[in-house]
Design a protein around this motif. Sequence first.
Motif, short mmCIF file in Angstrom:
data_model
loop_
_atom_site.label_atom_id
_atom_site.label_comp_id
_atom_site.label_asym_id
_atom_site.label_seq_id
_atom_site.Cartn_x
_atom_site.Cartn_y
_atom_site.Cartn_z
N THR A 52 0.84 -1.19 0.00
CA THR A 52 0.00 0.00 0.00
C THR A 52 0.88 1.25 0.00
OG1 THR A 52 -1.88 -1.08 1.06
CG2 THR A 52 -1.73 1.31 1.30
N ALA A 53 1.99 1.21 0.74
CA ALA A 53 2.92 2.34 0.76
C ALA A 53 3.73 2.42 -0.55
CB ALA A 53 3.86 2.23 1.95
N ASN A 54 3.79 1.32 -1.29
CA ASN A 54 4.54 1.25 -2.55
C ASN A 54 3.67 0.61 -3.64
OD1 ASN A 54 7.45 1.91 -1.53
ND2 ASN A 54 6.61 0.47 -0.07
N PRO A 55 2.54 1.23 -3.96
CA PRO A 55 1.54 0.57 -4.80
C PRO A 55 1.97 0.30 -6.24
CG PRO A 55 0.96 2.87 -4.50
CD PRO A 55 2.12 2.59 -3.58
N ALA A 65 -6.61 -2.10 -16.56
CA ALA A 65 -6.87 -1.90 -15.13
C ALA A 65 -5.63 -1.32 -14.43
CB ALA A 65 -7.27 -3.22 -14.47
N ASP A 66 -4.45 -1.83 -14.77
CA ASP A 66 -3.22 -1.30 -14.19
C ASP A 66 -2.99 0.14 -14.62
OD1 ASP A 66 -2.80 -3.69 -12.93
OD2 ASP A 66 -1.04 -4.27 -14.09
N SER A 67 -3.23 0.44 -15.88
CA SER A 67 -3.06 1.81 -16.37
C SER A 67 -4.02 2.76 -15.68
CB SER A 67 -3.28 1.87 -17.89
OG SER A 67 -2.28 1.14 -18.55
N ARG A 68 -5.27 2.32 -15.51
CA ARG A 68 -6.27 3.14 -14.84
C ARG A 68 -5.88 3.39 -13.37
NH1 ARG A 68 -10.24 -0.11 -15.35
NH2 ARG A 68 -10.07 -0.96 -13.27
N LEU A 73 -3.54 6.76 -8.94
CA LEU A 73 -2.52 6.98 -7.92
C LEU A 73 -1.71 8.24 -8.21
CD1 LEU A 73 -1.33 3.30 -7.47
CD2 LEU A 73 -2.44 4.71 -5.72
N GLU A 74 -1.37 8.45 -9.46
CA GLU A 74 -0.61 9.65 -9.83
C GLU A 74 -1.42 10.91 -9.56
OE1 GLU A 74 0.45 8.77 -13.88
OE2 GLU A 74 2.09 7.44 -13.25
N LEU A 75 -2.72 10.86 -9.79
CA LEU A 75 -3.57 12.03 -9.57
C LEU A 75 -3.67 12.42 -8.10
CD1 LEU A 75 -6.44 11.37 -12.14
CD2 LEU A 75 -4.67 13.15 -12.25
N VAL A 76 -3.46 11.46 -7.19
CA VAL A 76 -3.51 11.80 -5.76
C VAL A 76 -2.12 12.02 -5.17
CG1 VAL A 76 -5.75 10.71 -5.34
CG2 VAL A 76 -3.63 9.39 -4.97
N GLY A 77 -1.08 11.96 -6.04
CA GLY A 77 0.24 12.34 -5.57
C GLY A 77 1.30 11.26 -5.51
N TYR A 78 0.94 10.02 -5.77
CA TYR A 78 1.97 8.97 -5.80
C TYR A 78 2.80 9.14 -7.08
CZ TYR A 78 0.16 6.23 -1.89
OH TYR A 78 -0.21 5.81 -0.65
N ALA A 79 4.08 8.80 -6.99
CA ALA A 79 4.95 8.91 -8.16
C ALA A 79 5.75 7.62 -8.32
CB ALA A 79 5.91 10.09 -7.99
N ARG A 80 5.88 7.21 -9.55
CA ARG A 80 6.71 6.03 -9.84
C ARG A 80 8.18 6.37 -9.61
NH1 ARG A 80 4.68 1.69 -12.45
NH2 ARG A 80 2.62 1.92 -13.36
N GLY A 81 8.93 5.38 -9.16
CA GLY A 81 10.38 5.53 -9.08
C GLY A 81 10.86 6.60 -8.13
N ALA A 135 -4.60 15.15 2.57
CA ALA A 135 -4.35 14.67 1.21
C ALA A 135 -3.61 13.34 1.27
CB ALA A 135 -3.57 15.70 0.41
N TYR A 136 -2.66 13.23 2.22
CA TYR A 136 -1.90 11.99 2.34
C TYR A 136 -2.80 10.83 2.77
CZ TYR A 136 1.36 8.42 3.70
OH TYR A 136 2.01 7.22 3.79
N ALA A 137 -3.64 11.05 3.77
CA ALA A 137 -4.52 9.99 4.26
C ALA A 137 -5.49 9.54 3.16
CB ALA A 137 -5.29 10.45 5.49
N ASP A 138 -6.03 10.49 2.41
CA ASP A 138 -6.94 10.12 1.32
C ASP A 138 -6.22 9.34 0.23
OD1 ASP A 138 -8.96 11.36 2.73
OD2 ASP A 138 -8.89 13.21 1.55
N ALA A 139 -4.98 9.75 -0.10
CA ALA A 139 -4.19 9.03 -1.10
C ALA A 139 -3.86 7.63 -0.60
CB ALA A 139 -2.90 9.80 -1.42
N TYR A 140 -3.54 7.52 0.68
CA TYR A 140 -3.21 6.21 1.26
C TYR A 140 -4.43 5.29 1.24
CZ TYR A 140 -0.65 2.91 4.13
OH TYR A 140 0.01 1.77 4.56
N ARG A 141 -5.60 5.84 1.49
CA ARG A 141 -6.83 5.03 1.41
C ARG A 141 -7.03 4.48 0.00
NH1 ARG A 141 -8.55 9.22 4.89
NH2 ARG A 141 -9.32 8.44 6.89
N LEU A 142 -6.80 5.33 -1.01
CA LEU A 142 -6.94 4.87 -2.39
C LEU A 142 -5.93 3.77 -2.69
CD1 LEU A 142 -8.05 5.02 -5.29
CD2 LEU A 142 -6.33 6.80 -5.72
N ALA A 143 -4.68 3.96 -2.29
CA ALA A 143 -3.65 2.94 -2.52
C ALA A 143 -4.03 1.65 -1.80
CB ALA A 143 -2.29 3.44 -2.05
#
Length: 188
Positions: A52-55, A65-68, A73-81, A135-143
């Motif tokens: 969840t911390a590294n979705p 489904a993976d692309s979606r 995840l990117e829209l809520v602030g997660y970033a690859r790499g 924002a972090y908690a909401d992003a974490y819930r999504l992940a």
Amino acid sequence: MERAELSPTQTFEPDSQVFFRAAQLLLAFSVASELSIRLPTTERLAAYDFFTANPFAVLSKNDDADSRDSLRLELVGYARGQLSYASLGHRFVSRRERIRADLAVLVARGLVEIGEEAFMITDAGRNIADQLRSAYADAYRLAAEIVLVRLNRLSDRQLRESSAAWAGTHWLLLDLFDDVVHPEVGAQ
């Protein structure tokens, strides 16, 4: 009261704070409860928590489904790499080893209970999780939603194998600390 200041060489790492990790776990428990996903073992909980911390580790770019989910995840602030102090595999081992202590904090405070077949969030835990609004908690819930739904489909064996593949480590590295922390008594 004197204000603490960080020197230019000091950094604050939230993952090193037990209450930060416990809050993340509480959010994951809340999402699992909403999705009716059972959390039967610390091993499974550790995998859910870590990924969840590294979705992005569980997402390929090979299907819609993976692309979606990647886009969500990117829209809520997660970033690859994202840059990190250690490889994904080493972070997996470290986080997995801390899960028992973090879980103990939640159980000791009555926020999670040990049921007959699984760990469960209590009403008090759900109430606190609902109050975690940022924002972090909401992003974490999504992940957590994305990861828990995907990983819940896997058997324990499939989860172990997939975790090793996603973390990029050999299974011996993943089990190294179990041998050190829980040696067999009387083994020769």
